[in-house]
Enzyme design. Sequence first.
Site, PDB file in Angstrom:
ATOM      1  N   GLU A   1      -6.047  56.302  -5.580  1.00 46.19           N
ATOM      2  CA  GLU A   1      -6.054  55.628  -6.877  1.00 46.19           C
ATOM      3  C   GLU A   1      -6.340  56.588  -8.021  1.00 46.19           C
ATOM      4  OE1 GLU A   1      -5.054  52.764  -7.754  1.00 46.19           O
ATOM      5  OE2 GLU A   1      -4.670  51.979  -5.759  1.00 46.19           O
TER       6      GLU A   1
ATOM      7  N   GLY B   1      -1.767  67.399 -13.112  1.00 50.71           N
ATOM      8  CA  GLY B   1      -1.989  66.974 -14.494  1.00 50.71           C
ATOM      9  C   GLY B   1      -3.246  66.152 -14.702  1.00 50.71           C
TER      10      GLY B   1
ATOM     11  N   TYR C   1      -9.775  49.401 -14.006  1.00 49.50           N
ATOM     12  CA  TYR C   1      -8.671  49.273 -13.064  1.00 49.50           C
ATOM     13  C   TYR C   1      -9.025  49.862 -11.703  1.00 49.50           C
ATOM     14  CZ  TYR C   1      -4.727  50.602 -10.295  1.00 49.50           C
ATOM     15  OH  TYR C   1      -3.904  50.789  -9.223  1.00 49.50           O
TER      16      TYR C   1
ATOM     17  N   ASP D   1      -2.322  47.207 -13.209  1.00 48.65           N
ATOM     18  CA  ASP D   1      -1.776  48.481 -13.656  1.00 48.65           C
ATOM     19  C   ASP D   1      -0.511  48.222 -14.462  1.00 48.65           C
ATOM     20  OD1 ASP D   1       0.151  47.825 -11.781  1.00 48.65           O
ATOM     21  OD2 ASP D   1       0.067  49.743 -10.714  1.00 48.65           O
TER      22      ASP D   1
ATOM     23  N   CYS E   1      10.777  44.465  -9.981  1.00 47.19           N
ATOM     24  CA  CYS E   1      10.615  44.141 -11.400  1.00 47.19           C
ATOM     25  C   CYS E   1      10.484  45.430 -12.204  1.00 47.19           C
ATOM     26  CB  CYS E   1       9.392  43.240 -11.586  1.00 47.19           C
ATOM     27  SG  CYS E   1       9.314  42.403 -13.187  1.00 47.19           S
TER      28      CYS E   1
END
Length: 379
Positions: A67, A111, A149, A167, A219
């Site tokens: 995560e 990053g 989150y 998210d 989606c």
Amino acid sequence: MAPQDQTRKTEPEDGVSGETSNTGSRHIAARLLAWYDAHHRDLPWRVTPGAFARGARADPYRVWLSEVMLQQTTVEAVKAYFRNFVEKWPTVEALAAASAEDVMKAWAGLGYYSRARNLKACADLVARQGGQFPDTEAGLRTLPGIGLYTAAAIAAIAFDRPAAVVDGNVERVMTRLHSIETPLGEAKPEIRTLVEKLVPQARPGDFAQAMMDLGATICTPKRPRCMLCPVREDCSALLSDDPERFPVRLPKDNKPLRKGAAFVAERDDGAILLRKRPEKGLLGGMTEVPTTGWTARIDGATTTDAAPFPADWRRAGQIGHVFTHFALELDVFHARIKGDAPAGYFWSLAHDISGEALPTVMKKVIEAAIPGAIKARRA
């Protein structure tokens, strides 16, 4: 924020008007879980659907690690980094025992480097507390680098807590499901409330991953595959035949462009002169070649007048890199020098360069000055 009545509602399956009813929520969750059982993505940090019902559970360490890595990063980019981390450090105690420098080297290229610093700090704290992650959202949020989150995701996926995991994929699903007209930045509390109503008491971890998989594979932002969606009958945006309009976003501001110069000093044996950046701030704790003093707010000098020491500097080109809040252009200069490394610098041998904690922008700089220096030696 748009008035409440601007958000169109779907007609619940039990015929109750207004927001989706408890019965309708259960039916949506059930269809989504059935779809997930058949179509879930096979990811290296996941257990198979229904694991908790069989008495198994996901490893909280692997869930947490994945995560953190997935924040602002794609799944495909994370897979190799995740496998490398768990091979090097299979437990949170092993990660805590690693040096910060080794962690930053393993993270290089992924990053958002504050995540790596927080990752190490979190591992250190969990290890000191016995190696066990808290199993509630509130407890998880006391750990470094774990926000709303991430705490919800770990609580749901690792501990099967009925947490609302939201998210970017979930936001897209929910704004389309309910045709939420409020711009996304302002709609987040409304989205979270709607997700909370959908979360089932049974299999909440699978439900969270099902929502994310739905957004990632069906989606999608462009050309969603609506006819394959397990909840298409409830989707308000599909009923209006305009799902791609959601989520509604405000126009983006143009990112400022910053400029500077970078200086690649090479020794006769191919070693490259490097230094470590300060621990705090942009690219904190990472390794770099000498550069001028550019930041997210100011430009740096772009000529050899600002070189860190005298040498026969020759222009090697220019590279561009985009950060979250600004774009950067660096003029790249190259020189061959001899002797010991100046104070504050160190020589990295040719075969070690690819293993240094170089952020992507610095890899671009070195490649511009010495083509193949990173890619060939990594191979």
